[in-house]
Design a protein around this motif. Structure first.
Motif, PDB file in Angstrom:
ATOM      1  N   VAL A  94      13.307  -4.001   1.041  1.00 30.78           N
ATOM      2  CA  VAL A  94      13.858  -2.693   0.668  1.00 30.78           C
ATOM      3  C   VAL A  94      15.266  -2.853   0.094  1.00 30.78           C
ATOM      4  O   VAL A  94      16.135  -2.014   0.309  1.00 30.78           O
ATOM      5  CB  VAL A  94      13.865  -1.717   1.867  1.00 30.78           C
ATOM      6  CG1 VAL A  94      12.452  -1.349   2.272  1.00 30.78           C
ATOM      7  CG2 VAL A  94      14.628  -2.298   3.056  1.00 30.78           C
ATOM      8  N   PRO A 139      17.327   4.733  -4.217  1.00 33.91           N
ATOM      9  CA  PRO A 139      16.323   5.248  -3.283  1.00 33.91           C
ATOM     10  C   PRO A 139      16.566   6.723  -2.977  1.00 33.91           C
ATOM     11  O   PRO A 139      17.684   7.234  -3.129  1.00 33.91           O
ATOM     12  CB  PRO A 139      16.526   4.378  -2.035  1.00 33.91           C
ATOM     13  CG  PRO A 139      17.263   3.172  -2.510  1.00 33.91           C
ATOM     14  CD  PRO A 139      18.110   3.626  -3.649  1.00 33.91           C
ATOM     15  N   PHE A 157      14.321   8.305   2.103  1.00 34.52           N
ATOM     16  CA  PHE A 157      14.413   6.894   2.469  1.00 34.52           C
ATOM     17  C   PHE A 157      15.693   6.642   3.257  1.00 34.52           C
ATOM     18  O   PHE A 157      15.691   5.957   4.295  1.00 34.52           O
ATOM     19  CB  PHE A 157      14.382   6.037   1.208  1.00 34.52           C
ATOM     20  CG  PHE A 157      14.662   4.569   1.437  1.00 34.52           C
ATOM     21  CD1 PHE A 157      13.659   3.712   1.841  1.00 34.52           C
ATOM     22  CD2 PHE A 157      15.940   4.057   1.245  1.00 34.52           C
ATOM     23  CE1 PHE A 157      13.920   2.353   2.043  1.00 34.52           C
ATOM     24  CE2 PHE A 157      16.204   2.705   1.453  1.00 34.52           C
ATOM     25  CZ  PHE A 157      15.191   1.861   1.852  1.00 34.52           C
ATOM     26  N   ALA A 215       8.541   5.520   4.824  1.00 30.30           N
ATOM     27  CA  ALA A 215       9.541   5.753   3.788  1.00 30.30           C
ATOM     28  C   ALA A 215       9.572   4.607   2.775  1.00 30.30           C
ATOM     29  O   ALA A 215       9.694   4.848   1.559  1.00 30.30           O
ATOM     30  CB  ALA A 215      10.920   5.927   4.427  1.00 30.30           C
ATOM     31  N   ALA A 216       9.473   3.377   3.244  1.00 29.45           N
ATOM     32  CA  ALA A 216       9.467   2.232   2.325  1.00 29.45           C
ATOM     33  C   ALA A 216       8.264   2.288   1.400  1.00 29.45           C
ATOM     34  O   ALA A 216       8.377   2.074   0.182  1.00 29.45           O
ATOM     35  CB  ALA A 216       9.476   0.934   3.118  1.00 29.45           C
ATOM     36  N   GLU A 221       8.718   4.730  -1.392  1.00 28.12           N
ATOM     37  CA  GLU A 221       9.617   4.237  -2.439  1.00 28.12           C
ATOM     38  C   GLU A 221       8.903   3.248  -3.351  1.00 28.12           C
ATOM     39  O   GLU A 221       9.133   3.237  -4.564  1.00 28.12           O
ATOM     40  CB  GLU A 221      10.853   3.583  -1.817  1.00 28.12           C
ATOM     41  CG  GLU A 221      11.715   4.527  -0.997  1.00 28.12           C
ATOM     42  CD  GLU A 221      12.177   5.741  -1.770  1.00 28.12           C
ATOM     43  OE1 GLU A 221      12.994   5.594  -2.701  1.00 28.12           O
ATOM     44  OE2 GLU A 221      11.719   6.857  -1.438  1.00 28.12           O
TER      45      GLU A 221
END
Length: 313
Positions: A203, A212, A216, A290-291, A294
Motif C-alpha cells: 500500500v 489514496p 483508505f 480498504a486496500a 484502492e
C-alpha cells in the motif's frame, strides 16, 4: 554498536543504535501496531490460542493474518519465487529484512528459501520499535532459531558492515518508511556487488499524481503510512545504486488474494476476535477491504520490485 554477520548471536539478543531523528516515528509506529495487534505482546498465550484453534504451529495458522501484512504468507511466497528466479538454488546467502516487525514474514521466508534450496547462513530482522524486536526474539527463541538476530535500529542506519549481505528484503514495510530513498540507499550499502534487493509494495506505491482516498486513510493513517509515486520510486532505486530494476504489476493477483483473505477473516471472525480481540479483528478486516478498493480503483499499485546492486558502487 555493530554486529558482524558471522558473529554468534542468539535470537534473544537485541542490538541497538541511535536512529537519527526517529523518536516520533518510533512512538507512532509502536502505538499503531500495539493497538492493532495487542495480543502479540503476550506471545506465549497467543501461540497457545492459535495452536488450539488451528492444530498448526507457526505462520500457516491464523497468525499469518497479522504478522505478514496485507499480502500474508502468499506475499512471502512471491518474494521467495523472485529470489530463486534470480539467484538460483543450491547456494548460501546472508540476508536481512528491513522493517521486520514481529518477525513472522522473515521466519516464514527463511524457511521457504531453505525448502527451495537457498540456505540462509545468517538472517537479521531490522525494526525501529524495540517492543517488536523483543516479541520477535521471543518467538524465534521458542522455535529454536539460532541463526536469526533482531536488530533494533532505523532502516536508514543498520548496524551491519557495508557489503556484508547477499540479499535485502522489504516485505510490505515500505509505507512505514518516511524517507524511502534513504532506506534504499542503506539497502545498497549493505549489499555486496550484484547482491539482490526484493521488495513488495502493498500500500505504498501510487500512480503519478494520484492519492489514496480518505476511506483508505481512515484505516491507514497519515504519519503511519507513507506513499510514493511510481516514477519517484524508480528514480530512488536508480539513485541508490541499483541496476536491472524490474517491477511486476501485482494488481490482478492482489485483488484476488485480498478477497480470499477477507473470506477467512469473515468466516473465522469469532476465532480471530478471541485471539486478537474484537477491535483488532474488525480493523484487520477494514484494512484489507480498504486496500482492495484502492487496487480496484487504480489509486494504489501493488507491485514486486527486484533490483541488483550495481558493480563497484
Amino acid at each position: 554498536m555493530s554486529a558482524e554477520p558471522g558473529a554468534p548471536a542468539g535470537s534473544e539478543t537485541h542490538r541497538t543504535r541511535e536512529t537519527h531523528g526517529t523518536p516520533d516515528q518510533t512512538g507512532v509506529q509502536y502505538r499503531y501496531h500495539r493497538d492493532l495487534f495487542p495480543a502479540l505482546h503476550d506471545w506465549e498465550n497467543t501461540e497457545r490460542a492459535i495452536v488450539e484453534f488451528t492444530g498448526e504451529e507457526g505462520p500457516d495458522g491464523l497468525l499469518g493474518l497479522d504478522q505478514m501484512g496485507h499480502f500474508g504468507p502468499q506475499g512471502c511466497d512471491a518474494v521467495v519465487r523472485a529470489v530463486v528466479a534470480r539467484l538460483g538454488s543450491g547456494r548460501a546467502v546472508d540476508l536481512c529484512e528491513l522493517g521486520s516487525g514481529f518477525g513472522g514474514a522473515l521466519r516464514y521466508t527463511v524457511d521457504r528459501l531453505a525448502a527451495a534450496g537457498v540456505e540462509v547462513r545468517r538472517s537479521y530482522g531490522v525494526d525501529l520499535v524495540a517492543e517488536h524486536c523483543a516479541v520477535s526474539a521471543r518467538i524465534s527463541r521458542a522455535q529454536g532459531r539460532t541463526t536469526m538476530t533482531e536488530l533494533c535500529a532505523s532502516a536508514t542506519a543498520v548496524p551491519l558492515p557495508a557489503a556484508s549481505l547477499d540479499l535485502v528484503l522489504v516485505t510490505g514495510s515500505m509505507p512505514h518508511f518516511p524517507d524511502p530513498g534513504a532506506v534504499l540507499r542503506e539497502a545498497a550499502r549493505l549489499l555486496r556487488p550484484d547482491g539482490l534487493l526484493v521488495l513488495t509494495e502493498e500500500v505504498s506505491l501510487t500512480p503519478d499524481g494520484a492519492e489514496p482516498s480518505e476511506a483508505f486513510r481512515a484505516v491507514h493513517p497519515r504519519g503511519v503510512f507513507f506513499t510514493t509515486p511510481l516514477a519517484a520510486r524508480t528514480d530512488q532505486l536508480t539513485r541508490a545504486g541499483f541496476a536491472d530494476v524490474r517491477r511486476e504489476d501485482l494488481t490482478d493477483w492482489a485483488v484476488a488474494l485480498l478477497a480470499d483473505r477477507l473470506k477467512v477473516v469473515r468466516i473465522f471472525r469469532g476465532s480471530v476476535a478471541n485471539i486478537y480481540g474484537g477491535t483488532s479483528a474488525d480493523l484487520i478486516r477494514d484494512t484489507l477491504t480498504a486496500a482492495r478498493e484502492e487496487y480496484l480503483a487504480g489509486r494504489l499499485l501493488p507491485s514486486l520490485f527486484v533490483a541488483r546492486r550495481a558493480d563497484g558502487d
